[in-house]
Scaffold this motif. Structure first.
Motif, PDB file in Angstrom:
ATOM      1  N   ALA A  25      66.700  56.340  36.867  1.00  0.00           N
ATOM      2  CA  ALA A  25      67.795  55.944  35.984  1.00  0.00           C
ATOM      3  C   ALA A  25      68.983  56.897  36.073  1.00  0.00           C
ATOM      4  O   ALA A  25      69.930  56.782  35.289  1.00  0.00           O
ATOM      5  CB  ALA A  25      67.295  55.874  34.544  1.00  0.00           C
ATOM      6  N   ASN A 204      60.726  44.524  31.951  1.00  0.00           N
ATOM      7  CA  ASN A 204      61.573  45.711  31.950  1.00  0.00           C
ATOM      8  C   ASN A 204      62.775  45.518  31.042  1.00  0.00           C
ATOM      9  O   ASN A 204      63.251  46.475  30.408  1.00  0.00           O
ATOM     10  CB  ASN A 204      62.046  46.028  33.371  1.00  0.00           C
ATOM     11  CG  ASN A 204      60.979  46.710  34.201  1.00  0.00           C
ATOM     12  OD1 ASN A 204      59.937  47.118  33.689  1.00  0.00           O
ATOM     13  ND2 ASN A 204      61.212  46.821  35.485  1.00  0.00           N
ATOM     14  N   ARG A 205      63.277  44.304  30.979  1.00  0.00           N
ATOM     15  CA  ARG A 205      64.405  44.029  30.082  1.00  0.00           C
ATOM     16  C   ARG A 205      64.028  44.323  28.632  1.00  0.00           C
ATOM     17  O   ARG A 205      64.836  44.876  27.863  1.00  0.00           O
ATOM     18  CB  ARG A 205      64.851  42.573  30.235  1.00  0.00           C
ATOM     19  CG  ARG A 205      65.998  42.164  29.318  1.00  0.00           C
ATOM     20  CD  ARG A 205      67.252  42.945  29.639  1.00  0.00           C
ATOM     21  NE  ARG A 205      68.366  42.533  28.787  1.00  0.00           N
ATOM     22  CZ  ARG A 205      69.525  43.159  28.705  1.00  0.00           C
ATOM     23  NH1 ARG A 205      69.723  44.252  29.450  1.00  0.00           N
ATOM     24  NH2 ARG A 205      70.478  42.739  27.914  1.00  0.00           N
ATOM     25  N   GLU A 208      64.320  48.017  28.102  1.00  0.00           N
ATOM     26  CA  GLU A 208      65.712  48.450  27.990  1.00  0.00           C
ATOM     27  C   GLU A 208      66.252  48.189  26.594  1.00  0.00           C
ATOM     28  O   GLU A 208      66.957  49.024  26.011  1.00  0.00           O
ATOM     29  CB  GLU A 208      66.559  47.740  29.048  1.00  0.00           C
ATOM     30  CG  GLU A 208      66.236  48.190  30.476  1.00  0.00           C
ATOM     31  CD  GLU A 208      66.858  47.292  31.522  1.00  0.00           C
ATOM     32  OE1 GLU A 208      67.535  46.308  31.138  1.00  0.00           O
ATOM     33  OE2 GLU A 208      66.662  47.567  32.722  1.00  0.00           O
ATOM     34  N   GLU A 209      65.935  47.030  26.034  1.00  0.00           N
ATOM     35  CA  GLU A 209      66.399  46.702  24.678  1.00  0.00           C
ATOM     36  C   GLU A 209      65.709  47.586  23.638  1.00  0.00           C
ATOM     37  O   GLU A 209      66.339  48.017  22.662  1.00  0.00           O
ATOM     38  CB  GLU A 209      66.144  45.221  24.381  1.00  0.00           C
ATOM     39  CG  GLU A 209      66.953  44.257  25.227  1.00  0.00           C
ATOM     40  CD  GLU A 209      68.450  44.388  24.980  1.00  0.00           C
ATOM     41  OE1 GLU A 209      68.860  44.667  23.834  1.00  0.00           O
ATOM     42  OE2 GLU A 209      69.224  44.204  25.954  1.00  0.00           O
ATOM     43  N   GLY A 211      64.613  50.618  24.175  1.00  0.00           N
ATOM     44  CA  GLY A 211      65.253  51.921  24.320  1.00  0.00           C
ATOM     45  C   GLY A 211      66.579  51.981  23.586  1.00  0.00           C
ATOM     46  O   GLY A 211      66.885  52.964  22.899  1.00  0.00           O
ATOM     47  N   ALA A 212      67.378  50.936  23.726  1.00  0.00           N
ATOM     48  CA  ALA A 212      68.667  50.895  23.025  1.00  0.00           C
ATOM     49  C   ALA A 212      68.476  50.923  21.512  1.00  0.00           C
ATOM     50  O   ALA A 212      69.265  51.536  20.785  1.00  0.00           O
ATOM     51  CB  ALA A 212      69.440  49.652  23.446  1.00  0.00           C
ATOM     52  N   LEU A 228      63.019  53.681  30.497  1.00  0.00           N
ATOM     53  CA  LEU A 228      64.014  52.848  31.161  1.00  0.00           C
ATOM     54  C   LEU A 228      65.277  52.693  30.324  1.00  0.00           C
ATOM     55  O   LEU A 228      66.383  52.639  30.861  1.00  0.00           O
ATOM     56  CB  LEU A 228      63.435  51.457  31.452  1.00  0.00           C
ATOM     57  CG  LEU A 228      62.495  51.310  32.637  1.00  0.00           C
ATOM     58  CD1 LEU A 228      61.886  49.918  32.654  1.00  0.00           C
ATOM     59  CD2 LEU A 228      63.257  51.561  33.928  1.00  0.00           C
ATOM     60  N   GLY A 229      65.116  52.605  29.014  1.00  0.00           N
ATOM     61  CA  GLY A 229      66.267  52.328  28.160  1.00  0.00           C
ATOM     62  C   GLY A 229      66.948  53.545  27.579  1.00  0.00           C
ATOM     63  O   GLY A 229      67.976  53.403  26.905  1.00  0.00           O
ATOM     64  N   GLU A 232      70.818  55.162  29.192  1.00  0.00           N
ATOM     65  CA  GLU A 232      72.059  54.453  28.844  1.00  0.00           C
ATOM     66  C   GLU A 232      72.557  54.830  27.455  1.00  0.00           C
ATOM     67  O   GLU A 232      73.761  54.773  27.180  1.00  0.00           O
ATOM     68  CB  GLU A 232      71.864  52.945  28.945  1.00  0.00           C
ATOM     69  CG  GLU A 232      71.855  52.420  30.367  1.00  0.00           C
ATOM     70  CD  GLU A 232      73.108  52.791  31.147  1.00  0.00           C
ATOM     71  OE1 GLU A 232      74.227  52.681  30.590  1.00  0.00           O
ATOM     72  OE2 GLU A 232      72.972  53.204  32.310  1.00  0.00           O
TER      73      GLU A 232
END
Length: 424
Positions: A25, A204-205, A208-209, A211-212, A228-229, A232
């Protein structure tokens, strides 16, 4: 220099797995072995401290994890992760729950998540149940793990047995709607008195969400997939540049070898495939128990073969064979005999000129890096999801040693065969 993310991993391969995800990342990442004594390394965005605490008595695991947290706090980290295996390896009493609660108390936070999902390696969570591929965790090969057999796939139930605080579920109904819906679910759970949220994730999506949604949590817990998230979040705040060459390693040379102590289903297949084309030496725990000098025999054997290509030294065996040995020697004694022997062999192989070494198994990796005196690793390119090459951090330069520390459950059947192609 400001280190953004500080991570505490409960075993060595898990630490490498997480560090590799962060490097992918774009975060410059190092892995440190044990609680460091000196200052943090320069020019890094994330630090992963690798402990060997997964199967320790819970009080020991808590004490060591808190020491790692204190060091990371002194390094200036802005967020923390407690990393454990994507199969939630633990027992009814710990160590995941006790360590997580102790870290939360030290950080003054009353809520966190638990998400071991790693879809790239077929670990997914749905309705709070952990799946390995299409099987429930409790119906997978993990039910026969010699140290931490997992016989319950319901993570809410498993974690609730280990913690005093209430455990709730952020299920796919919220996760599928994205970060804001996940945050709203967190708030609802906190209002209900929950201190932990098991979080569903099947892609994985989703990670990411999730993580956000965790951007304002002081600490999260989970497998490497949850990382993964996280990068960002730092980029959105202008704290992290994208480092396209974050996985660059110095060129390495030397002879090649594989040491395998894992008895997982994945590693059994990898050992079997490599043994078809490469010289292989089997470590017999019963010979070790009799006092036979197996280490010298293995090194003498390897010395005659290393110049012709990679060699394999392994104690990998089927669950039935492992149980037979454990019944004869005891679980702890059998494990320590094998780990110590493989660690001594690793040290001997490096003296023979091995410069590119693959180690399979978390416990084995811990013993090997200790025997080699490794204090830190620079994280490089990924071989398979969750397993990167690394190079040993050395003072004063010299030819670097390349290490790949592989979790027993990870990697394709041809992992040992193809790994060398990833090195410069």
């Amino acid at each position: 220099m400001t280190v953004l993310l500080g991570c505490i991993a409960d075993d060595f391969t898990g630490a490498t797995d997480l560090a590799g995800m962060l490097v992918k990342a774009g975060m410059r990442t190092v892995q440190l072995i044990g609680v460091p004594a000196g200052p943090p390394p320069q020019d890094v965005d994330a630090i992963v401290i690798a402990l060997k605490s997964r199967t320790n008595p819970a009080p020991e695991a808590v004490e060591e994890s808190l020491a790692a947290l204190r060091w990371l706090q002194q390094a200036g980290c802005r967020q923390f992760q407690f990393k454990y295996c994507s199969t939630f390896d633990s027992t009814a009493r710990g160590n995941i729950g006790p360590v997580a609660e102790a870290l939360m108390e030290a950080l003054g936070t009353d809520f966190t998540i638990a998400c071991p999902a790693f879809p790239a390696n077929n670990r997914t969570i749905y309705k709070g149940y952990l799946f390995v591929g299409d099987e429930l965790l409790s119906e997978s090969g993990m039910r026969n793990h010699p140290l931490t057999p997992m016989t319950d796939a319901n993570l809410v139930r498993v974690l609730q047995q280990q913690v005093a605080g209430k455990v709730g579920l952020a299920d796919y109904k919220a996760v599928g709607q994205g970060a804001q819906a996940i945050k709203a679910r967190f708030e609802a759970l906190k209002a209900e008195g929950a201190r932990f949220a098991i979080v569903d994730a099947v892609t994985n999506r989703d990670l990411e969400e999730i993580g956000a949604a965790c951007d304002d949590l002081p600490m999260i817990t989970g497998g490497s997939g949850i990382a993964l998230g996280l990068p960002e979040n730092f980029r959105r705040r202008g704290l992290l540049a994208r480092h396209d060459a974050a996985d660059a390693l110095p060129a390495t040379g030397g002879l090649r070898a594989v040491i395998s102590g894992s008895c997982s289903v994945a590693t059994q297949a990898q050992v079997a495939l490599m043994a078809e084309t490469a010289p292989a030496f089997v470590i017999d725990p019963l010979q070790l128990a009799r006092g036979d000098d197996v280490v010298s025999a293995a090194l003498d054997w390897a010395a005659d073969r290393l110049s012709r290509g990679p060699v394999l030294v392994y104690a990998t065996a089927t669950p039935e064979k492992v149980r037979t040995v454990q019944a004869h020697l005891g679980v702890e004694h059998a494990g320590s005999l094998v780990e110590n022997a493989l660690a001594d062999i690793a040290r001997g192989l490096v003296k023979l000129g091995v410069g590119q070494l693959i180690v399979a198994g978390g416990e084995t990796s811990g013993a090997v890096v200790k025997a080699l005196g490794v204090t830190g690793l620079r994280i490089g390119p990924e071989i398979d999801p969750g397993v990167p090459w690394t190079t040993v951090l050395k003072e004063g330069g010299g030819q670097p040693l390349a290490l790949a520390l592989k979790s027993g459950n990870f990697g394709s059947p041809d992992f040992f065969v193809k790994a060398w192609s990833k090195l410069a």
